[in-house]
Design an enzyme around this catalytic site. Sequence first.
Site, PDB file in Angstrom:
ATOM      1  N   GLY A  45       0.792  -1.219   0.000  1.00 57.26           N
ATOM      2  CA  GLY A  45       0.000   0.000   0.000  1.00 57.26           C
ATOM      3  C   GLY A  45       0.820   1.262   0.000  1.00 57.26           C
ATOM      4  N   SER A  46       2.068   1.171   0.448  1.00 55.82           N
ATOM      5  CA  SER A  46       2.971   2.322   0.391  1.00 55.82           C
ATOM      6  C   SER A  46       3.630   2.429  -0.982  1.00 55.82           C
ATOM      7  CB  SER A  46       4.054   2.201   1.470  1.00 55.82           C
ATOM      8  OG  SER A  46       3.497   2.088   2.760  1.00 55.82           O
ATOM      9  N   SER A  87       4.186   1.993   7.979  1.00 48.08           N
ATOM     10  CA  SER A  87       4.570   1.610   9.338  1.00 48.08           C
ATOM     11  C   SER A  87       5.938   2.156   9.724  1.00 48.08           C
ATOM     12  CB  SER A  87       4.591   0.085   9.463  1.00 48.08           C
ATOM     13  OG  SER A  87       5.657  -0.463   8.697  1.00 48.08           O
ATOM     14  N   THR A  90       9.052  -1.393   7.191  1.00 53.30           N
ATOM     15  CA  THR A  90       9.124  -2.279   6.027  1.00 53.30           C
ATOM     16  C   THR A  90      10.580  -2.571   5.702  1.00 53.30           C
ATOM     17  OG1 THR A  90       7.132  -1.199   5.200  1.00 53.30           O
ATOM     18  CG2 THR A  90       8.340  -2.617   3.667  1.00 53.30           C
ATOM     19  N   ARG A 133      -2.936   0.598   2.878  1.00 53.91           N
ATOM     20  CA  ARG A 133      -3.648   0.837   1.617  1.00 53.91           C
ATOM     21  C   ARG A 133      -4.745   1.878   1.767  1.00 53.91           C
ATOM     22  NH1 ARG A 133      -4.530  -4.023   3.793  1.00 53.91           N
ATOM     23  NH2 ARG A 133      -6.641  -4.864   4.108  1.00 53.91           N
ATOM     24  N   GLU A 200      -5.888  -7.658  -1.533  1.00 54.62           N
ATOM     25  CA  GLU A 200      -5.829  -7.461  -0.082  1.00 54.62           C
ATOM     26  C   GLU A 200      -7.203  -7.303   0.561  1.00 54.62           C
ATOM     27  OE1 GLU A 200      -2.444  -5.268   1.746  1.00 54.62           O
ATOM     28  OE2 GLU A 200      -2.167  -4.496  -0.295  1.00 54.62           O
ATOM     29  N   HIS A 216       1.432  -8.161 -27.883  1.00 54.13           N
ATOM     30  CA  HIS A 216       2.448  -8.960 -28.568  1.00 54.13           C
ATOM     31  C   HIS A 216       2.537 -10.371 -27.994  1.00 54.13           C
ATOM     32  CE1 HIS A 216       4.184  -5.592 -30.933  1.00 54.13           C
ATOM     33  NE2 HIS A 216       3.671  -4.880 -29.943  1.00 54.13           N
ATOM     34  N   LYS A 295       5.614 -12.461   7.009  1.00 54.15           N
ATOM     35  CA  LYS A 295       6.479 -11.591   7.815  1.00 54.15           C
ATOM     36  C   LYS A 295       7.021 -12.328   9.025  1.00 54.15           C
ATOM     37  CE  LYS A 295       4.304  -7.205   6.485  1.00 54.15           C
ATOM     38  NZ  LYS A 295       3.489  -6.056   6.960  1.00 54.15           N
TER      39      LYS A 295
END
Length: 298
Positions: A45-46, A87, A90, A133, A200, A216, A295
């Site tokens: 979201g960042s 946050s 990250t 987000r 998400e 293509h 995470k």
Amino acid sequence: MIEDYMRWEQYILRRAPDFELKYDVGGRRYEIGPDDRVYVAGMGGSGVVGDLLRDLSALYDWPFDVVVVKDYFFRGRRGLMIAVSYSGNTVETITAAQEALRRGIPVVAITTGGRLAELGIPTIRVPKASAPRAALPQMFTAALWVLRRIYGIEFALPDSLPYDSALEERLKSVISRRPTIVAPASMQGVAYRVKNEINENAKMDSPVEILPEAHHNWIEGASSPLMALTSEQIPLEHRRRVEITVDLVGGELFKVDMTIGGVLTFLKHVGLATAKLALERGIDPLKTPRIDLIKQRL
């Protein structure tokens, strides 16, 4: 989360935040000035901030190239970095910012706090939201103010982001069918933001295909449903590509006003539609258990 989306216009930064153009980190002097390359580091979201800036930079011929960094690894040799982490913790973004500093590239941070705000670099703290987000307006407009101060670019902030129930319902109908999202390169950031919100919030998968490259290869195996994006502001060649794709394959065409207000208004409705689809399926749009588990394992 739905309340956050409905209040998006309140999160737009209306005034230029202050930050130092000269600073020292680890005994090294950094000076922020115009360069023809701007790296925007961020994830999830960042990271969409960089995607959208890349779209607008190309469309409005801003005097720099936007290079989006979505990894630990950074190999740039010159320029400016804007590190965006809601946050502030990250790991990929922090690692990229540290490597940029090691290479002598100045970094400006946009965050709510965390480790990124402790690096000793100029930091713009933005208001919190229910999730990264949902904090797009404040992070996106913070980055725009950074670019205005350094490059003098002009932009207009919207007074409001009007709610359109018909657009929301149309988006819900199309997204519920898990479409392939088709967009031209000049709207790539918008397309990937739509995909990310579907992933998400709604916990569904929707691939993205970018034109003209997709003409293509992908087009030979393409099938409905499609969610196609276009705009009056993009080049004619891109508009024609989108129109031909819908004519050949079918699908729903969405026109997006590629201004700051237009993009945020459209993405506000995408956020609402995907969050409400999740709730209708008995799913919490705010929770991201697999992301959390990854995470933890890392």
